[in-house]
Design an enzyme around this catalytic site. Structure first.
Site, PDB file in Angstrom:
ATOM      1  N   SER B 199      22.485   5.382   2.572  1.00  0.00           N
ATOM      2  CA  SER B 199      22.493   4.090   1.907  1.00  0.00           C
ATOM      3  C   SER B 199      21.868   4.284   0.538  1.00  0.00           C
ATOM      4  O   SER B 199      21.176   5.264   0.300  1.00  0.00           O
ATOM      5  CB  SER B 199      21.680   3.098   2.734  1.00  0.00           C
ATOM      6  OG  SER B 199      21.247   2.038   1.942  1.00  0.00           O
ATOM      7  N   TYR B 212      13.212   1.241   7.247  1.00  0.00           N
ATOM      8  CA  TYR B 212      14.618   1.546   6.961  1.00  0.00           C
ATOM      9  C   TYR B 212      14.713   2.559   5.816  1.00  0.00           C
ATOM     10  O   TYR B 212      15.445   3.545   5.912  1.00  0.00           O
ATOM     11  CB  TYR B 212      15.354   0.252   6.604  1.00  0.00           C
ATOM     12  CG  TYR B 212      16.837   0.432   6.446  1.00  0.00           C
ATOM     13  CD1 TYR B 212      17.646   0.554   7.562  1.00  0.00           C
ATOM     14  CD2 TYR B 212      17.421   0.493   5.192  1.00  0.00           C
ATOM     15  CE1 TYR B 212      19.003   0.738   7.426  1.00  0.00           C
ATOM     16  CE2 TYR B 212      18.786   0.671   5.049  1.00  0.00           C
ATOM     17  CZ  TYR B 212      19.573   0.783   6.171  1.00  0.00           C
ATOM     18  OH  TYR B 212      20.909   0.970   6.038  1.00  0.00           O
TER      19      TYR B 212
END
Lengths: 302, 343
Positions: B199, B212
């Site tokens: 990501s 995350y």
């Protein structure tokens, strides 16, 4: 509303320039340093290596109390005695940061016996130092638990109180390998990259919290037991860092509330190069600089 | 070799790499064919994984779908089968469906198939046993797509420890196990392709989603280290591709928003677009792909600017607190018991 955004847009480059200017001035001029007289410092992995030097340096700079955490009682005791001799109050507790329950339990003990921790130094780390296929699964996980998850637990244990007191500092001794991976230390690179992200995200999150700061130190290969045997190709150009220097710079960064410290500064070049070079070019440079072979001679802590 | 000469050669090679990269930018290299190759996709039951499965199916690859969500996985498999059927109709003669009693061994092209497996990638044993099953039932695999990801959606201090561990295990540690399971055969054949779907939050961070970010940075650290490892071992046949999409509109980060005025410049990506770009990169063996391209710039800026300036930049775009609405949204839905467990 429209006016505001235009104002922001005009102000933005000025702000950026100001920040760059400020950063360069800070390089040249001395700036205000925080007094450590009232600080209680907790260092994980404080028994040896950089942690030990950090403990000594904090004691030297006048920290009120130093607390050491580690897994080997013998090393902790030695360091503790050494610091107590200089007149600084020092305690040690055996605690494996990879073990969540133990961290919370020992944190409670620290709070009861010593008091509130105001500077937390996440320094504990291990390295397995093998390629993926040669790595043992449990060893891979152990590195993850100590280097990355350990930081989550210690931070969760001590940060709430720091926020209440509006006084605190979270420090992470990371590694330059977090930003530029090398082969042969896949466990370490992964875990350190994670811990870098954790610190960056935390730093951004704590910007609005007065009195609570973060520091991440990214040293190059440091001359400690941990990375014993690692050999870079141009030791004259990139000599291994002295752990004492790392400790000094870390304490200094805490006192000046600097968010990120890259040691030595030449590593900035590597990071910048990495951000825009095509992969194949980067590989050639890695090959040339010996990054591909430096872990071949790695022995580590025996 | 003389060090100066070596330095000169390396410099030339660096320049050459730039020229090649520039040329690739102008003239897209030919995409490789994946027809008949076996492709494992983790987290195939929804989101990007499902789209990847469909794309690979359109190119005639045999698919092995892994997910923890059996139902979602079956739905994906059904979509894939539909694509296969459409293909065999449109390209009659090229793909002849094999009937068991036909006994046709001389059909030139293998009919691609789809296999589904239930697998919790966070559990090492689960990954290893499923991989063993895949080897037995499907054979060697050519492409591994590490796509499975979760997000806890809590502020660090409020987040249950188990969720932090889970995020790390699924988004980061799972890559160890899947790679370890399939890499030995790839190394032996010196052929394969490992794709890591990370990501943009693996390249820069934002406040409030420490776990995350940590897991995605870890995944990228792992990916880079492994790709250098393969390079150092001269295994040129095994390709690696890192996919770093910006915020994708799959509902994973529902509620996340940057500054209102800046939002038109950084719209959430359409998942289809993101996968299309990623596929192009995978099929041309590109080492890394960021969508949108502006993210390369952000990454570069991040390395040259001092931290204060980065903070200014973040605040200007409104990216420093962009996850807070998402976290608040998550919390609200948790209170209303709407949140699905396991996400």
């Amino acid at each position: 509303m429209d006016l505001k955004i235009w104002g922001c847009a005009v102000l933005f480059p000025v702000q950026i320039l100001y920040c760059i200017l400020k950063a360069s001035v800070r390089w040249l001029l001395p700036c205000k340093r925080k007094d450590l007289g009232a600080e209680v410092v907790l260092i994980t992995g404080g028994g040896r290596g950089i942690g030990r030097h950090l403990a000594k340096e904090f004691a030297k700079q006048g920290a009120k109390k130093v607390i050491l955490w580690g897994r080997t009682e013998k090393c902790l005791k030695e360091t503790c005695e050494e610091i107590s001799m200089t007149g600084t109050e020092c305690h040690y507790f055996v605690c494996d940061v990879g073990n969540r329950e133990e961290v919370y339990q020992q944190a409670k003990v620290v709070r009861e016996k010593v008091g509130d921790v105001t500077i937390l130094i996440n320094n504990a780390a291990v390295v397995h130092g093998k390629s993926l296929m040669n790595s043992d699964d449990d060893a891979l996980l152990k590195t993850q638990h100590i280097n990355t998850l350990g930081q989550f637990w210690t931070t969760k244990a001590f940060l709430p109180r720091m926020l209440e007191l509006c006084n605190g500092h979270v420090v992470c001794i990371n590694s330059i390998l977090s930003l530029s991976s090398i082969p042969g230390a896949i466990d370490y690179c992964t875990s350190k990259a994670s811990s870098f992200a954790f610190m960056e995200s935390l730093t951004l999150g704590l910007l609005d919290c007065p009195g609570v700061g973060c520091t991440t130190v990214l040293p190059f290969h440091t001359d400690t037991e941990m990375f014993q045997g690692m050999r870079v190709r141009f030791p004259q150009l990139f000599p291994p860092l002295n752990p004492e220097i790392v400790a000094q710079r870390t304490v200094d960064a805490v006192r000046t509330n600097t968010a990120f410290v890259v040691l030595p500064w030449t590593m900035h070049i590597l990071v910048i190069l990495k951000s825009f070079l095509p992969q194949s070019a980067l590989e050639e440079i890695y090959k040339f600089s010996g990054s591909y072979t430096c872990m071949n001679t790695f022995k580590g802590r025996t | 070799m003389n060090i100066v000469a070596e330095f000169f050669v390396v410099s030339l090679k660096v320049v050459w790499a730039f020229i090649l990269a520039g040329a690739k930018w102008l003239i897209r290299p030919r995409e490789k064919s994946v027809a008949g190759q076996v492709c494992v996709i983790t987290g195939a039951g929804s989101g990007l994984g499902r789209l990847f499965a469909k794309e690979f199916a359109r190119r005639g690859a045999t698919l092995v779908l892994w997910d923890i969500n059996r139902q979602g996985n079956e739905e994906t498999a059904e979509m894939v089968r539909q694509i296969y059927r459409d293909m065999s109709v449109s390209k009659e003669g090229k793909y002849i469906s094999l009937k068991p009693h036909d006994g046709v061994q001389d059909v030139p092209l293998i009919q691609p198939q789809v296999f589904t497996y239930y697998c919790d990638v966070s559990k090492r044993e689960s990954v290893y046993s499923t991989a063993e099953k895949v080897r037995r039932e499907v054979g060697n695999i050519d492409i591994l797509i590490n796509n499975a990801g979760v997000v806890s959606g809590h502020h660090l201090l409020e987040c249950p420890d188990e969720l932090i561990e889970r995020t790390m295990m699924v988004n980061c540690h799972a890559h160890f196990w899947t790679s370890k399971a399939f890499l030995p055969k790839m190394l032996e054949l010196n052929h394969g392709h490992i794709v890591t779907v990370a990501s943009s939050l693996g390249l820069f961070t934002t406040a409030g989603v420490e776990d995350y970010c940590a897991s995605k940075f870890g995944a990228i650290g792992f990916h880079e280290s492994l790709s250098h490892e393969l390079k150092a071992a001269d295994k040129d046949g095994i390709k690696m591709t890192l996919v770093c999409p910006f915020l994708v509109d799959t509902g994973m980060f529902k509620g996340c928003k940057i500054r209102k005025e800046m939002a038109p410049f950084f719209p959430p990506l359409k998942p289809e677009y993101c996968v299309k770009e990623a596929m192009r990169a995978i099929l041309t063996d590109q080492p890394m792909v960021c969508t949108p391209r502006a993210m390369y710039m952000v990454t570069f800026m991040k390395t040259v600017l001092p931290f204060d300036a980065i903070v200014c930049m973040y605040r200007f775009i409104g990216a420093d607190k962009c996850m807070y609405p998402f976290l608040a949204h998550r919390k609200e839905s948790m209170n209303n018991n709407e949140a699905k467990s396991g996400m």
